[in-house]
Design a protein around this motif. Structure first.
Motif, PDB file in Angstrom:
ATOM      1  N   CYS A   1       0.850  -1.200   0.000  1.00 14.98           N
ATOM      2  CA  CYS A   1       0.000   0.000   0.000  1.00 14.98           C
ATOM      3  C   CYS A   1       0.882   1.246   0.000  1.00 14.98           C
ATOM      4  O   CYS A   1       1.998   1.228   0.535  1.00 14.98           O
ATOM      5  CB  CYS A   1      -0.889  -0.020   1.239  1.00 14.98           C
ATOM      6  SG  CYS A   1      -1.965   1.434   1.360  1.00 14.98           S
TER       7      CYS A   1
ATOM      8  N   CYS B   1      -4.407   1.431   6.571  1.00 15.78           N
ATOM      9  CA  CYS B   1      -5.080   2.706   6.297  1.00 15.78           C
ATOM     10  C   CYS B   1      -6.454   2.530   5.670  1.00 15.78           C
ATOM     11  O   CYS B   1      -7.189   3.496   5.494  1.00 15.78           O
ATOM     12  CB  CYS B   1      -4.200   3.583   5.405  1.00 15.78           C
ATOM     13  SG  CYS B   1      -4.111   2.965   3.697  1.00 15.78           S
TER      14      CYS B   1
ATOM     15  N   GLN C   1       2.354   0.063   4.161  1.00 14.11           N
ATOM     16  CA  GLN C   1       2.021  -1.259   4.689  1.00 14.11           C
ATOM     17  C   GLN C   1       2.131  -2.312   3.592  1.00 14.11           C
ATOM     18  O   GLN C   1       1.630  -2.111   2.481  1.00 14.11           O
ATOM     19  CB  GLN C   1       0.579  -1.238   5.233  1.00 14.11           C
ATOM     20  CG  GLN C   1       0.105  -2.532   5.819  1.00 14.11           C
ATOM     21  CD  GLN C   1       0.814  -2.871   7.142  1.00 14.11           C
ATOM     22  OE1 GLN C   1       1.548  -2.049   7.694  1.00 14.11           O
ATOM     23  NE2 GLN C   1       0.613  -4.081   7.617  1.00 14.11           N
TER      24      GLN C   1
ATOM     25  N   CYS D   1       0.632   3.641   1.786  1.00 11.03           N
ATOM     26  CA  CYS D   1       0.872   4.084   3.169  1.00 11.03           C
ATOM     27  C   CYS D   1       2.100   3.407   3.769  1.00 11.03           C
ATOM     28  O   CYS D   1       2.477   3.709   4.895  1.00 11.03           O
ATOM     29  CB  CYS D   1      -0.351   3.826   4.043  1.00 11.03           C
ATOM     30  SG  CYS D   1      -0.536   2.087   4.564  1.00 11.03           S
TER      31      CYS D   1
ATOM     32  N   CYS E   1      -6.511  -2.157   2.623  1.00 11.93           N
ATOM     33  CA  CYS E   1      -5.248  -2.143   3.386  1.00 11.93           C
ATOM     34  C   CYS E   1      -5.557  -2.277   4.871  1.00 11.93           C
ATOM     35  O   CYS E   1      -6.431  -1.609   5.407  1.00 11.93           O
ATOM     36  CB  CYS E   1      -4.484  -0.851   3.123  1.00 11.93           C
ATOM     37  SG  CYS E   1      -3.035  -0.653   4.184  1.00 11.93           S
TER      38      CYS E   1
HETATM   39 ZN   LIG Z   1      -2.386   1.493   3.519  1.00 11.03          ZN
END
Ligand SMILES: [Zn+2]
Ligand SMILES: [Zn+2]
Length: 1010
Positions: free
Chosen positions: A454, A497, A458, A456, A494
């Motif tokens: 992701c 997030c 992750q 973010c 995800c």
């Molecule tokens: Zn994420």
């Protein structure tokens, strides 16, 4: 008269009897009954390494599959319950490449234009087609498996198990995305992992060899001379490496490694060059903007070839890339996925690495930078799937770090028993040196890696289908199976997030597919048994395999035995061990048998393109399954096997001897009208029968020992030794007893043949079962249902005695053949020295060698000559040798036992001397290892007459055959008048030729049936 046994033909028709056996096994459910018979007994767990369902079987596959079947059959005879699950490898690059070829697709772009869904369907069709072909071929080879319940590695269940493994790996922090230089196949458009690089071939390839000048910036008129065989990497050059401790010399304005005899204007240590800046050969290219080229130190500079100054292009070589990290060098990526120069390379853009060679050379020449351009032939790695020469490319790949697993894997391997043992050490070597496992391939029809990175930060890793369903945002309705393109259309949420994330497009290394098998096929952690539960996704309809429950896994894991070729040490053995040690901390197998490669008859590797590859079907058509299996069994597995029809004919001849032995029994039992009793244990009186019973028990014991250590060459050797003893001693010595229809002889031979069939049936299942059906009238209807024979302890003293008798006879034959007197001419006397233990067999020895009398005692009929064995004694004795040699020559030595001699106060062993015995005038002598025989050669009228009688008997029996007489037919014999004196032996002649009457008339031998 009705015959008791069905007569055997003169030679076996292997193909016909194999076809008949296959049909009969089907019809009579022989294999199913065997499984039922052993169900619930102690287990023996074999796990099959999958065969790629991609092409017809080659003979190299047949070797391993034959061995697998031999040991499964043996363990079944011993009563073990087994699984018999065959495996097919179904996805990954190898299948893709074949499908591409079949469809005429030549690049990844063309596959994408063709459409991933369609492409996946074609891959599945190919697997379906060839799993069927391989099944048919394996059955012809005699392989008993639970066909139809195979595991197919592309099943969704298999994929899910790998997902679970990858999630476990991620949770341990071993999973990472690496940016590094890896071997790259420009045709397949994917990187190649370390183990695949080894598995591929190095080929002798012709490449340019260039010496190029890199002008130094601060030193006008001076430049570095570098060497390269890959011109395409020069536009990506960023540095030049020298070894700091070596001498470099300046000549004609160029620095290079200084040789001792070279003349140089100046010589300096490499370290003085380190740090100097130079002008790159192609600084005007966009890719080279802002690159500062400089000299770096490197211990790895080769002294073997080149100039001692190495051109460094971190985007195009593994070591170069490592150096870029140490020295903070820019990494210029020169080629795209298809191996073409990228747009950053001006005039070279779009050319392949090969196409760019000449333009680069021309440009260097124009710029005055080319010192020398030649060619070089060197070993170069190629793609193991498509043979394209590999390049190096810096890419992002997914890896499993292996430093933490290394020691546990070494510990696990220490619990494994390898055959041959040296291969266990090879596994250790591989484990000690293995790099991180590159598990991603930029391809299509393979294991979908369940990685959803992701933005973010992750990395989401999905561990099961249930988890995917739970976290999927859309796309589940079109997910017909867990393959591309369908899986790519299922984004997930995800976990950190909550944003939608897509899967990476990479698929997995095929060794993940095969490596998970000890878990996925045995139901590890599965709460309840699911019927047909393994046959999911792409495997649906191809297999009926169940997904067992965890209790089953506990029963069948680990495998008691696995067997694959040696190459699999760093492939399948490595993969299943890696996954098993990761998941449960121990080895998935207890014992391993591994074997080398199959070459052609002349010792060359087999290649389709060389026209010397043999596919299994062709070999089966020409020699049959038994002969092929026997060849494989006879081969020491640590040596390459030379496969061909010449060696096969040799095997056929050897199997024929056994066939004839059975045929002999059948013939005489039918004449006698003798019927066997199935369960009669033999307790014969006659010494030959007692010996054969002991010899058969010894065979079973030797064969058991060979099977138990998974060593088939010992099995074929003990069996062939047995057949030789059976046919060349027992049957030959017992002929008269069979002519006389002695029930004890018939019963003993029948019993022995039947036991021998049980012993050998795992190795040659067709022939053994055919002969079993011929001989066994009551009792189990197949040798494979008959179990291992429980035989009494062999009488070792008796076996040793007869072995000694045979040695005496063998030496007697040698002596005879030296003398040139044929065996049919009787002789007066044989003297035997050194075998007093067999004096009770004098009559047998006399008969075998056709001598009137055998004496045991000192042989003084010979002259003994002893010479030094120079290669052994020379180094040992040095100067003393001359006097020892002289003493030996003069006959000044004493013979000791065990083939030793005393001379000049020294004791010499049997390997230190060369011994020659010569008969004195009128004697023929032969000897070895303390045993000597001497044959008196003088003939008298009586012996000569007997010799003529034997010639006559021989001639008559030849004529009997020629005239097509049955063994039992009586005759009237007519002898020429001039042979009348032979009638002094009339009774003897009658007995040997079944003559009821002998008359003399005319001048030739005639016989007439009465
Ligand atoms: Zn994420
Ligand atoms: Zn390739």
């Amino acid at each position: 008269m009705a015959q008791v046994f069905k007569p055997l033909s003169n030679v076996p028709d292997h193909l016909a009897l194999e076809r008949e056996a296959l049909e009969r096994w089907d019809r009579e459910r022989t294999f199913e009954r065997l499984r039922e018979q052993n169900r619930g007994n102690p287990r023996w767990s074999f796990i099959d390494g999958p065969i790629t369902a991609n092409n017809p079987m080659g003979v190299h596959h047949a070797w391993g599959r034959a061995l697998k079947d031999v040991f499964q059959r043996y363990k079944a005879l011993r009563g073990f319950d087994q699984r018999y699950q065959n495996g097919f490898d179904c996805q990954g690059l190898w299948v893709e490449v074949e499908v591409e070829k079949a469809l005429g697709l030549n690049s990844k772009r063309e596959i994408e234009e063709y459409g991933l869904a369609e492409f996946a369907e074609r891959c599945k069709e190919r697997v379906a087609q060839y799993s069927e072909v391989i099944t048919r071929e394996s059955r012809r080879l005699g392989m008993w498996m639970g066909w139809g319940n195979d595991y197919h590695t592309f099943s969704d269940t298999n994929i899910e198990y790998i997902w679970g493994f990858l999630k476990a790996v991620h949770e341990r922090g071993w999973l990472y995305k690496g940016h590094r230089s890896t071997p790259w196949c420009p045709r397949c458009g994917t990187s190649i992992s370390q183990h695949e690089l080894f598995a591929g071939e190095y080929k002798e390839l012709d490449h340019p060899s260039l010496f190029v000048r890199f002008p130094l910036k601060e030193r006008r008129g001076e430049s570095l001379v570098v060497w390269t065989t890959t011109p395409w990497t020069l536009p990506a050059n960023v540095a030049a490496a020298v070894r700091p401790d070596l001498d470099y010399g300046l000549r004609d304005g160029g620095w290079r490694l200084a040789t001792e005899d070279g003349e140089y204007d100046r010589v300096v240590k490499g370290e003085e060059l380190v740090g100097l800046e130079y002008e790159g050969p192609f600084d005007d290219l966009p890719a080279q903007a802002d690159v500062v080229h400089r000299v770096i130190p490197w211990e790895g500079v080769s002294l073997e070839e080149g100039s001692g100054i190495v051109h460094i292009a971190p985007g195009a070589g593994t070591e170069d890339f490592e150096l870029s990290r140490a020295h903070n060098l820019p990494v210029l990526v020169a080629i795209d996925e298809g191996g073409r120069m990228t747009s950053q390379y001006g005039e070279f853009a779009g050319l392949t690495t090969e196409e760019v060679e000449q333009p680069v050379i021309d440009a260097l020449r124009k710029r005055g930078l080319l010192v020398e351009a030649g060619r070089i032939v060197h070993r170069y790695p190629t793609c193991w799937r498509c043979s394209t020469p590999l390049l190096f490319r810096v890419v992002d790949d997914w890896f499993i770090a292996c430093d933490e697993i290394r020691q546990p894997m070494l510990d696990a391997n220490a619990t494994v028993e390898w055959t041959p043992p040296q291969y266990g050490k090879r596994m250790d070597d591989w484990l000690r040196n293995m790099g991180d496992w590159n598990i991603s391939r930029k391809r299509y029809f393979g294991l979908p890696l369940p990685f959803y990175p992701c933005s973010c930060g992750q990395l989401n890793v999905i561990g099961s289908l249930a988890e995917l369903k739970e976290r999927a945002v859309t796309g589940l309705e079109q997910l017909q199976e867990l393959h591309r393109p369908w899986i790519d259309n299922v984004p997930i949420r995800c976990e950190k997030c909550g944003e939608d994330v897509f899967r990476i497009t990479e698929v997995g290394d095929a060794w993940l597919d095969a490596g998970i098998v000890p878990f996925s096929t045995l139901g590890w952690n599965n709460p309840e048994w699911i019927e047909h539960g393994y046959a999911t996704g792409a495997a649906k309809g191809l297999s009926g395999a169940d997904l067992p429950d965890h209790a089953y896994w506990e029963q069948w894991f680990p495998a008691d035995w696995v067997s694959e070729m040696r190459e699999q040490i760093r492939l399948w053995f490595y993969a299943i061990s890696f996954m098993s040690v990761t998941l449960i901390g121990s080895s998935p197998y207890r014992k391993v048998l591994t074997y080398e490669k199959v070459l052609d008859e002349t010792g060359r590797e087999m290649h389709r393109s060389w026209g010397n590859a043999i596919i299994a079907d062709e070999a089966l058509d020409r020699m049959g399954g038994d002969v092929m299996r026997w060849m494989f069994c006879a081969q020491p597995p640590q040596q390459n096997l030379r496969f061909g029809y010449g060696p096969a004919d040799e095997v056929k001849r050897r199997l024929l001897t056994f066939w004839h032995s059975v045929g002999f029994l059948v013939t005489y039992a039918n004449i006698a009208g003798w019927r066997p009793e199935w369960d009669a244990a033999p307790s014969p009186e006659h010494p030959l029968d007692r010996w054969l019973v002991a010899r058969t028990a010894q065979l079973a014991r030797d064969a058991e020992e060979a099977y138990e250590r998974f060593w088939t060459p010992a099995l074929t050797a003990v069996y062939e030794g047995y057949v030789e003893d059976l046919s060349n001693w027992y049957i030959r010595r017992s002929r008269r007893r069979f002519w006389n229809s002695e029930p004890e002889a018939l019963a003993t031979l029948w019993w022995s043949l039947v036991q021998a069939l049980r012993v050998v049936s795992p190795a040659m299942p067709f022939l053994a079962d055919h002969l079993w059906r011929t001989l066994v009238l009551e009792g189990p209807d197949s040798v494979h249902l008959a179990g291992w024979p429980e035989l009494p302890e062999p009488d070792q003293a008796l076996l040793a005695e007869v072995a000694e008798v045979r040695r005496v006879v063998e030496l007697g034959r040698q002596a005879r053949s030296q003398s040139g007197i044929k065996l049919r001419q009787p002789l007066r006397r044989l003297v035997v020295q050194g075998a007093d233990g067999v004096s009770g067999h004098a009559a047998e020895i006399a008969d075998e060698l056709s001598v009137k009398q055998v004496e045991f005692g000192e042989v003084d009929a010979s002259e003994l000559r002893v010479k030094p064995n120079l290669p052994v004694l020379g180094p040992k004795l040095g100067k003393e040798l001359a006097s020892v040699r002289a003493a030996l020559e003069a006959g000044e030595f004493e013979e000791l036992d065990g083939g030793r001699f005393r001379v000049n106060g020294l004791e010499l062993g049997p390997d230190e001397v060369l011994v020659e015995r010569r008969g004195k005038e009128g004697w023929a002598v032969a000897g070895e290892d303390g045993l000597t025989v001497a044959l008196e050669l003088a003939l008298d009228p009586e012996l000569e007459l007997e010799g003529r009688v034997r010639d006559l008997i021989h001639e008559i029996n030849r004529l009997r055959k020629e005239q097509g007489l049955e063994l039992t037919d009586r005759i009237v014999l007519t002898l020429p008048r001039d042979q009348e004196e032979l009638l002094r032996h009339e009774a003897w002649i009658k007995e040997e030729t079944l003559a009821v009457q002998i008359q003399t008339h005319g001048n030739e031998v005639k016989l007439e049936k009465v």
